[in-house]
Design an enzyme around this catalytic site. Structure first.
Site, PDB file in Angstrom:
ATOM      1  N   GLU A 121      -3.949   0.348  -4.563  1.00 34.04           N
ATOM      2  CA  GLU A 121      -4.137   0.909  -3.386  1.00 34.04           C
ATOM      3  C   GLU A 121      -4.754   2.327  -4.044  1.00 34.04           C
ATOM      4  OE1 GLU A 121      -2.392   0.303   0.229  1.00 34.04           O
ATOM      5  OE2 GLU A 121      -2.955  -2.281  -0.285  1.00 34.04           O
ATOM      6  N   GLU A 139      -5.160  -8.992  -1.241  1.00 31.93           N
ATOM      7  CA  GLU A 139      -4.464  -8.443  -1.575  1.00 31.93           C
ATOM      8  C   GLU A 139      -4.275  -8.821   0.795  1.00 31.93           C
ATOM      9  OE1 GLU A 139      -1.207  -6.193  -2.664  1.00 31.93           O
ATOM     10  OE2 GLU A 139      -0.941  -5.899  -0.447  1.00 31.93           O
TER      11      GLU A 139
END
Ligand SMILES: *[C@@H]1O[C@H](CO)[C@@H](O)[C@H](O)[C@H]1NC(C)=O
Ligand SMILES: *[C@@H]1O[C@H](CO)[C@@H](O)[C@H](O)[C@H]1NC(C)=O
Ligand SMILES: *[C@@H]1O[C@H](CO)[C@@H](O)[C@H](O)[C@H]1NC(C)=O
Ligand SMILES: *[C@@H]1O[C@H](CO)[C@@H](O)[C@H](O)[C@H]1NC(C)=O
Length: 466
Positions: free
Chosen positions: A227, A350
């Protein structure tokens, strides 16, 4: 054996009802579906109770038609890299446990992603000692902060509690052997926080590859970092998208040096919730425009529907919540179409119900099955190649709890796998031509989803009646 009794009940339920699943030919599937279990019904003001009390619900499944085709490992799994860091988790996740191995093997074929926030704090040491006193960040503290496993930190997080941790070769050996034994394909997320001259330093990654290559460890997929669109918020520094593209190129060059790994895939950049964060969309666009399309095999994204601290049971059943994933996929499609010469395939690397470790009593309950199954169906529809569920172990959304007992959601997944097998066997037996068997196999995913919906509906109704 006690552990598996709910599972057995569900399997028996399905076997007992198989004839009903076959009777689609003389029923209008769509009418039945609409009248009884359409989730859209929930949008009106009636409650579940008014909708379903004292009503028998039949679900008819047409195993001879498929809407979308996916790979057998479409439904894949995540384990947070915290399983190497948090002492409680290290201790609980015992690779030698027979029970754990049985549950893990029941979900194969699948990919397992080891990654997440903690991956960027992991150092590999072939000769390192297994020291479970390495972190003072206890599970309790993390749970209180609601930051465990979620990439977007709450403001109150003590960022300094994220400490570098060593992954010793011996633990890597045990883990990779475990994956091999249970039929899991590893997707390994390398630590992006090593720097040299303004770019990623692959020395640590090279150490792990060299060690693994010498031992014949299979690693079909690689990632780098987690991220990056949230780094500024979480860590008060940024890695600009064009720099990240160069970092991925370094990884690509590195694995090309290893005959064992040069055909492995690279998946990035791990942007999260395009539906919610304009900055995340911008990061992805800039990454692809700067050459990202050429350094990744597929574009990888994350998605969470809800905030674990505030999510309610109503949210878990709300089609509007479900459709946030649809919005993310629309963005993802437009962005990958617009910025790559050949559109890149997409995988969700994810994803779960609620960030911050999940919602207590919901993310690990049967009710979480709705969001999960809708996600699988929607993702199949959008041609997403793999959906990695956060998590197999660790957090409230885990399939397996800290005592290595299965949470209800695991049953849904295992039943799905069993149903695929049953459907294929039934198809082979009832149809003389093998062609039909092949078609039925392709139909399996849709059947899986529908079948597991039955499980959830039945359980919810049972609960309503009690
Ligand atoms: C690896 O597995 C062996 C054998 O089960 C065990 O003795 C050892 O403690 C494990 N090591 C780590 C680091 O998990
Ligand atoms: C942790 O590791 C990173 C590299 O991954 C390094 O830059 C940093 O200085 C380390 N931090 C500490 C406290 O050792
Ligand atoms: C963030 O980094 C900048 C400079 O790199 C520094 O001036 C600032 O104080 C930092 N902010 C926080 C909240 O640590
Ligand atoms: C995607 O592109 C289509 C066609 O240009 C457009 O209609 C749609 O609104 C876009 N969706 C999003 C979420 O950007």
């Amino acid at each position: 054996m006690a552990t598996f009794s709910p599972l057995l009940c569900i399997i028996i339920f399905f076997l007992a009802h198989l004839p009903e699943f076959h009777s689609t030919s003389n029923t209008d599937f769509n009418d039945v579906y609409k009248s009884d279990i359409s989730l859209k019904n929930l949008q009106d003001s009636r409650t579940w109770e008014e909708n379903f009390k004292n009503r028998q619900v039949y679900v008819y499944i047409d195993i001879f038609r498929s809407l979308f085709t996916t790979s057998p490992s479409f439904a894949s799994l995540c384990i947070s890299a915290s399983v190497f860091q948090l002492p409680d988790r290290v201790k609980a996740f015992d690779f030698s446990s027979k029970k754990l191995r049985k549950m893990a093997a029941a979900l194969s074929p699948t990919n397992i992603r080891f990654g997440g926030t903690y991956a960027d704090f992991l150092h590999f040491d072939p000769n390192g000692v297994d020291d479970s006193s390495f972190s003072d960040m206890t599970l309790e503290k993390l749970e209180a902060l609601h930051v465990m496993d979620s990439g977007y930190f709450a403001d109150d997080l003590d960022r300094k509690s994220f400490k570098n941790v060593t992954l010793p070769g011996s633990r890597w050996d045990n883990m990779t052997r475990f994956c091999d034994d249970v039929g899991w394909d590893i997707m390994w997320d390398f630590n992006l926080f090593f720097w040299k001259d303004g770019l990623w330093d692959p020395t640590d990654a090279n150490r792990l590859l060299k060690y693994s290559a010498a031992r014949g460890v299979r690693i079909p997929s690689f990632q780098l970092g987690n991220e990056p669109n949230s780094f500024k918020h979480n860590f008060n520094f940024s890695i600009e998208p064009p720099v990240l593209v160069k970092d991925f190129q370094i990884l690509k060059d590195l694995i090309a040096e290893y005959p064992q790994y040069d055909a492995s895939g690279i998946y990035g950049p791990e942007c999260t919730n395009l539906d919610r964060h304009g900055s995340s969309r911008q990061y992805l666009i800039k990454f692809l425009a700067a050459g990202g399309c050429d350094v990744v095999t597929e574009v990888s994204l994350h998605h969470y529907y809800l905030d674990g601290r505030t999510a309610t049971v109503k949210d878990f059943l709300d089609p509007k919540v479900m459709d946030t994933l649809k919005l993310q996929m629309d963005y993802a499609y437009n962005i990958t179409w617009g910025n790559c010469k050949l559109r890149k395939p997409i995988r969700l690397t994810e994803t779960s119900t609620a960030y911050g470790g999940g919602a207590d009593g919901l993310s690990n309950g049967y009710v979480a099955g709705f969001l999960w199954l809708d996600k699988l169906g929607l993702s199949a529809k959008y041609g997403v190649t793999h959906v990695f569920r956060q998590t197999f172990f660790g957090g409230r959304y885990a399939l397996v709890d800290m005592n290595l007992n299965p949470n209800p959601v695991l049953h849904i997944l295992v039943v799905a796998v069993v149903i695929v097998v049953v459907v294929i066997v039934v198809a082979v037996v009832t149809a003389a031509a093998t062609v039909v068997a092949v078609i039925a196999a392709a139909a399996a995913v849709v059947v899986v989803i529908a079948a597991a919906v039955v499980v959830v509906v039945v359980v919810v109704i049972t609960q309503q009646r009690q």
